[in-house]
Scaffold this motif. Structure first.
Motif, short mmCIF file in Angstrom:
data_model
loop_
_atom_site.label_atom_id
_atom_site.label_comp_id
_atom_site.label_asym_id
_atom_site.label_seq_id
_atom_site.Cartn_x
_atom_site.Cartn_y
_atom_site.Cartn_z
N GLY A 285 9.66 4.48 2.08
CA GLY A 285 8.76 4.80 0.99
C GLY A 285 7.43 4.09 1.16
O GLY A 285 7.36 3.04 1.81
N GLU A 286 6.39 4.64 0.61
CA GLU A 286 5.06 4.07 0.82
C GLU A 286 4.91 2.67 0.26
O GLU A 286 4.19 1.84 0.81
CB GLU A 286 4.00 5.00 0.20
CG GLU A 286 3.86 6.33 0.92
CD GLU A 286 2.67 7.12 0.44
OE1 GLU A 286 1.88 6.57 -0.35
OE2 GLU A 286 2.54 8.29 0.83
N ARG A 287 5.60 2.34 -0.82
CA ARG A 287 5.47 1.03 -1.43
C ARG A 287 6.02 -0.08 -0.55
O ARG A 287 5.60 -1.23 -0.65
CB ARG A 287 6.17 1.01 -2.79
CG ARG A 287 5.50 1.88 -3.85
CD ARG A 287 6.18 1.78 -5.20
NE ARG A 287 6.06 0.43 -5.76
CZ ARG A 287 7.10 -0.39 -5.92
NH1 ARG A 287 8.32 -0.02 -5.55
NH2 ARG A 287 6.92 -1.58 -6.45
N GLN B 189 6.23 9.29 10.09
CA GLN B 189 6.90 10.05 9.04
C GLN B 189 8.31 9.52 8.79
O GLN B 189 8.78 9.49 7.66
CB GLN B 189 6.93 11.53 9.43
CG GLN B 189 5.56 12.19 9.40
CD GLN B 189 5.54 13.55 10.04
OE1 GLN B 189 6.56 14.05 10.51
NE2 GLN B 189 4.36 14.18 10.08
N THR C 95 7.94 6.43 6.73
CA THR C 95 7.50 6.81 5.39
C THR C 95 8.68 7.30 4.57
O THR C 95 8.85 6.95 3.39
CB THR C 95 6.42 7.89 5.46
OG1 THR C 95 5.33 7.40 6.24
CG2 THR C 95 5.91 8.25 4.07
N ARG C 96 9.53 8.14 5.20
CA ARG C 96 10.70 8.66 4.49
C ARG C 96 11.73 7.56 4.24
O ARG C 96 12.34 7.49 3.18
CB ARG C 96 11.34 9.79 5.31
CG ARG C 96 10.52 11.07 5.41
CD ARG C 96 11.37 12.20 5.99
NE ARG C 96 11.89 11.85 7.31
CZ ARG C 96 11.28 12.16 8.45
NH1 ARG C 96 10.13 12.82 8.42
NH2 ARG C 96 11.82 11.83 9.61
N THR D 82 -0.23 8.05 5.58
CA THR D 82 -0.07 7.60 4.20
C THR D 82 -1.38 7.37 3.47
O THR D 82 -1.39 7.28 2.24
CB THR D 82 0.74 6.30 4.16
OG1 THR D 82 0.00 5.27 4.86
CG2 THR D 82 2.10 6.48 4.82
#
Length: 442
Positions: free
Chosen positions: A97-99, A90, A93-94, A136
């Motif tokens: 970002g997922e990209r 997490q 991810t934060r 994700t």
């Protein structure tokens, strides 16, 4: 026995491994064992020599990997069951970002890989990659390949990894220059084999089964903090970096001995496992009996993996005993090539034959060093890196890394060729191309 004959039967033995796994549906352990027997007999080795080589190969590879893989798997299980892996997932991810996740795992792998072996980094980081993937819902290959790329390129060309250090000694190159040049080469080469290749291949291949690593089941009542989660996973890295730093810092002898001891991969992982038992287990509400059960559950899937890796080590040892390395050396002396090209090609051929990047790097350095000893104008640091680049190419069924990636990512043999073998070859040729460019300017 002619060099062409030895190389030909090696190709046939490799084909037998592939045919056994894909056509006859043999377990990879059986296929590798049969191929080892075939190669030894075809090469004219005495039967007892074949048996002894088999035992030596199994013992050699497992003695260095068994404890590391077991402890790394236990640590990964504790990270998963406590929720620490999800906390880190997490966080990334934060933060990215997922990209940008493929780039995040690449740079994390590149930083962590410098002081640790490929296998150690893989068993430490892969459970986190799995956790990120589950959070994700991105392709596992998209996230895992950049991390694997970073670990592999560092293992092949960056000091203080053993192959690079051995080649530095053989060529009498400057370790500081090798380190600087190798970092300049590993970053762009790793990006080509990592994020860029991951974007391409993840759209074309889906693993046939679930990864054979820890599941993301959380047994703790509350998640550990992000700080505790990172501390637990980074502790073995911190301990290993401490050992690497010993020669460069003035300290009492007892402290240097202690740091070297704690920085050994096996000890670093063992200490980290006990820390995880407390910080991620007992402190978070996981009882001692459940910790014991989780430990046993984490080790069960390793049985098949270790059998395959052991048989791969046996196959490699029979290849060495059969004289394939000598055959390649004989052919190499007749080639009219520049030192950089010769080192790259010889290392590549030995890697294909033996399956070990370290063996290929050190053996090729020993072959090429006498040839270049009387030459002038040879850039020795770049010669080390060119040899290391060659030692990465065309990894296949006689390489423990091939089977680790296959089993840990849930790939078929065919998929592993398309993912792992292509990845290693991309890293190899990209690194060598960068060496040739650097040679124009330094």
């Amino acid at each position: 026995m002619s060099s062409i004959y030895l190389i030909s039967i090696t190709v046939l033995a490799i084909g037998l491994v592939i045919l056994g796994v894909t056509w006859f549906k043999w377990h990879a352990f059986i296929s590798l064992s049969v191929a080892s027997l075939f190669l030894g007999i075809a090469a004219g080795l005495p039967l007892m020599k074949i048996a002894q080589s088999y035992e030596t190969g199994v013992g050699g590879i497992l003695s260095s990997l068994l404890g590391i893989l077991a402890l790394g798997t236990i640590l990964g299980k504790m990270m998963s069951e406590s929720g620490a892996g999800l906390q880190i997932a997490q966080f990334f991810t934060r933060a990215f970002g997922e990209r940008l996740l493929p780039w995040a795992t690449f740079f994390a792998g590149l930083i962590i890989s410098i002081p640790v072996f490929f296998e150690v980094g893989l068993v430490i980081l892969l459970p986190l990659v799995i956790a990120i993937q589950k959070t994700t819902k991105k392709s596992l290959l998209l996230i895992a390949i950049p991390m694997i790329s970073a670990l592999s390129i560092s293992h092949g060309i960056v000091p203080p990894h053993p192959g690079a250090m051995a080649a530095i000694g053989i060529f009498h190159a400057d370790v500081g220059q090798v380190l600087i040049y190798s970092l300049l080469v590993s970053l762009p080469a790793g990006i080509i084999g990592g994020p860029i290749f991951a974007y391409y291949i993840s759209k074309r291949i889906q693993p046939v089964s679930e990864p054979k690593v820890v599941a993301a089941n959380v047994s703790a009542k509350t998640y550990p903090s992000t700080f505790v989660s990172f501390l637990t996973i980074l502790l073995p890295i911190i301990l290993m970096i401490g050992a690497v730093a010993v020669p460069f810092i003035s300290m009492p002898g007892w402290l240097a001995d202690l740091l070297n001891f704690l920085g050994h991969p096996l000890i670093a992982l063992l200490v980290s496992v006990f820390v995880s038992y407390y910080l991620l287990g007992i402190r978070r509400g996981i009882g001692r009996k459940l910790i014991e059960k989780l430990t046993g559950d984490s080790l069960a899937p390793l049985a098949s993996i270790m059998m395959i890796i052991g048989a791969g080590g046996a196959f490699k040892q029979v290849l060495i005993a059969s004289g394939v390395g000598g055959a390649i050396a004989e052919l190499a002396t007749n080639w009219q090539l520049s030192p950089l090209v010769m080192a790259f090609v010889v290392a590549g051929l030995i890697r294909i034959a033996t399956g070990s990047a370290t063996v290929a790097l050190t053996t090729a350095a020993g072959i090429v060093a006498p040839i270049v000893a009387n030459m002038t104008g040879v850039n020795l640091p770049l010669l080390v890196i060119a040899t290391g680049a060659g030692s990465l190419m065309f990894s296949h069924v006689n390489d423990a890394g091939f089977w680790l990636v296959k089993e840990y990512l849930g790939l078929s043999v065919k998929q592993t060729f398309k993912v792992w073998t292509v990845l290693e070859t991309l890293l190899s040729f990209a690194a060598f191309a960068l060496v040739l460019v650097l040679d124009l300017f330094v």
